[in-house]
Scaffold this motif. Structure first.
Motif, PDB file in Angstrom:
ATOM      1  N   ARG A 187       6.434  -2.704   2.242  1.00 60.51           N
ATOM      2  CA  ARG A 187       6.667  -3.092   1.226  1.00 60.51           C
ATOM      3  C   ARG A 187       6.716  -2.385  -0.061  1.00 60.51           C
ATOM      4  O   ARG A 187       5.486  -1.939  -0.244  1.00 60.51           O
ATOM      5  CB  ARG A 187       6.216  -4.623   0.975  1.00 60.51           C
ATOM      6  CG  ARG A 187       6.812  -5.443   0.125  1.00 60.51           C
ATOM      7  CD  ARG A 187       6.219  -6.973   0.259  1.00 60.51           C
ATOM      8  NE  ARG A 187       6.845  -7.929  -0.839  1.00 60.51           N
ATOM      9  CZ  ARG A 187       6.741  -9.023  -1.070  1.00 60.51           C
ATOM     10  NH1 ARG A 187       6.024  -9.630  -0.230  1.00 60.51           N
ATOM     11  NH2 ARG A 187       7.154  -9.835  -2.106  1.00 60.51           N
ATOM     12  N   PRO A 188       7.612  -2.271  -1.051  1.00 61.21           N
ATOM     13  CA  PRO A 188       7.130  -1.638  -2.247  1.00 61.21           C
ATOM     14  C   PRO A 188       6.287  -2.256  -3.009  1.00 61.21           C
ATOM     15  O   PRO A 188       6.423  -3.582  -3.081  1.00 61.21           O
ATOM     16  CB  PRO A 188       8.561  -1.258  -2.878  1.00 61.21           C
ATOM     17  CG  PRO A 188       9.554  -2.475  -2.230  1.00 61.21           C
ATOM     18  CD  PRO A 188       8.770  -2.753  -0.833  1.00 61.21           C
ATOM     19  N   PRO A 189       5.316  -1.579  -3.856  1.00 59.80           N
ATOM     20  CA  PRO A 189       4.606  -2.307  -4.820  1.00 59.80           C
ATOM     21  C   PRO A 189       5.350  -3.015  -5.884  1.00 59.80           C
ATOM     22  O   PRO A 189       6.174  -2.605  -6.297  1.00 59.80           O
ATOM     23  CB  PRO A 189       3.561  -1.172  -5.254  1.00 59.80           C
ATOM     24  CG  PRO A 189       4.482  -0.147  -5.249  1.00 59.80           C
ATOM     25  CD  PRO A 189       5.355  -0.183  -3.953  1.00 59.80           C
ATOM     26  N   LYS A 190       4.467  -4.055  -6.479  1.00 65.10           N
ATOM     27  CA  LYS A 190       5.255  -4.837  -7.398  1.00 65.10           C
ATOM     28  C   LYS A 190       5.040  -4.045  -8.858  1.00 65.10           C
ATOM     29  O   LYS A 190       3.938  -3.511  -9.101  1.00 65.10           O
ATOM     30  CB  LYS A 190       4.443  -6.131  -7.781  1.00 65.10           C
ATOM     31  CG  LYS A 190       4.801  -7.110  -6.383  1.00 65.10           C
ATOM     32  CD  LYS A 190       3.857  -8.342  -6.898  1.00 65.10           C
ATOM     33  CE  LYS A 190       4.258  -9.431  -5.701  1.00 65.10           C
ATOM     34  NZ  LYS A 190       3.222 -10.647  -5.814  1.00 65.10           N
ATOM     35  N   SER A 191       6.255  -4.048  -9.841  1.00 61.78           N
ATOM     36  CA  SER A 191       6.111  -3.364 -10.902  1.00 61.78           C
ATOM     37  C   SER A 191       5.534  -4.327 -12.167  1.00 61.78           C
ATOM     38  O   SER A 191       5.399  -3.657 -13.367  1.00 61.78           O
ATOM     39  CB  SER A 191       7.259  -2.629 -11.231  1.00 61.78           C
ATOM     40  OG  SER A 191       8.451  -3.431 -11.218  1.00 61.78           O
ATOM     41  N   ARG A 192       5.533  -5.535 -12.047  1.00 62.76           N
ATOM     42  CA  ARG A 192       5.123  -6.411 -13.169  1.00 62.76           C
ATOM     43  C   ARG A 192       3.777  -6.727 -13.108  1.00 62.76           C
ATOM     44  O   ARG A 192       3.069  -6.904 -11.957  1.00 62.76           O
ATOM     45  CB  ARG A 192       6.119  -7.556 -12.767  1.00 62.76           C
ATOM     46  CG  ARG A 192       5.988  -8.586 -11.794  1.00 62.76           C
ATOM     47  CD  ARG A 192       6.651  -9.661 -11.434  1.00 62.76           C
ATOM     48  NE  ARG A 192       6.351 -10.562 -10.647  1.00 62.76           N
ATOM     49  CZ  ARG A 192       5.832 -11.835 -10.866  1.00 62.76           C
ATOM     50  NH1 ARG A 192       4.972 -11.828 -11.709  1.00 62.76           N
ATOM     51  NH2 ARG A 192       5.447 -12.280  -9.500  1.00 62.76           N
TER      52      ARG A 192
END
Length: 149
Positions: free
Chosen positions: A140-145
């Motif tokens: 899963r890609p990391p959260k950017s917020r």
């Protein structure tokens, strides 16, 4: 290329003495701070230096001090400068050869040859150089917020 040219000019015109100018300035600053050190000789090149309420052990023979500045940089720290003054050794002789003007002369002694314009380059029949292929990473890609508290 311009940096090499400027350093070559400085080396031939301005720099005097056995040590690189920036290192000489650091050594002068350490010699000013060494005025506040009290040296107690222990024998065979070993000293106890009292400075700022702390005691440091300095060995001239192994070029080491408890503050580790002399060990890490090779430039005598203020405790070492105080010991060298006590023994009347010139501090510039205790410097490693990498800080000498002769070494700087060897570093900046050669020229960097300029390249031709890209339109004058020789054409070759080799393969076209391409950027590497992008491969998507697993997971899963990391959260950017960022969550507010």
């Amino acid at each position: 290329m311009t940096r090499f040219y400027n350093k070559q000019k400085e080396l031939s015109e301005k720099w005097i003495g056995p040590v690189y100018p920036k290192i000489r300035n650091k050594l002068l600053k350490n010699s000013e701070f060494s005025n506040m050190c009290f040296v107690l000789p222990a024998g065979k090149g070993i000293f106890q230096v009292q400075s700022g309420g702390k005691d440091y052990i300095v060995s001239i023979l192994t070029k080491s001090c408890d503050c580790r500045k002399w060990d890490l940089t090779g430039i005598p720290c203020n405790h070492a400068v105080a010991c060298l003054r006590h023994e009347r050794f010139p501090t510039e002789e205790m410097m490693p050869s990498c800080y000498s003007i002769e070494t700087c002369g060897k570093v900046y002694g050669f020229n960097i040859m300029p390249c031709k314009d890209q339109s004058l380059w020789e054409k070759t029949n080799g393969p076209q150089v391409q950027p590497p292929i992008y491969e998507k990473e697993v997971g899963r890609p990391p959260k950017s917020r960022r969550k507010q508290p």
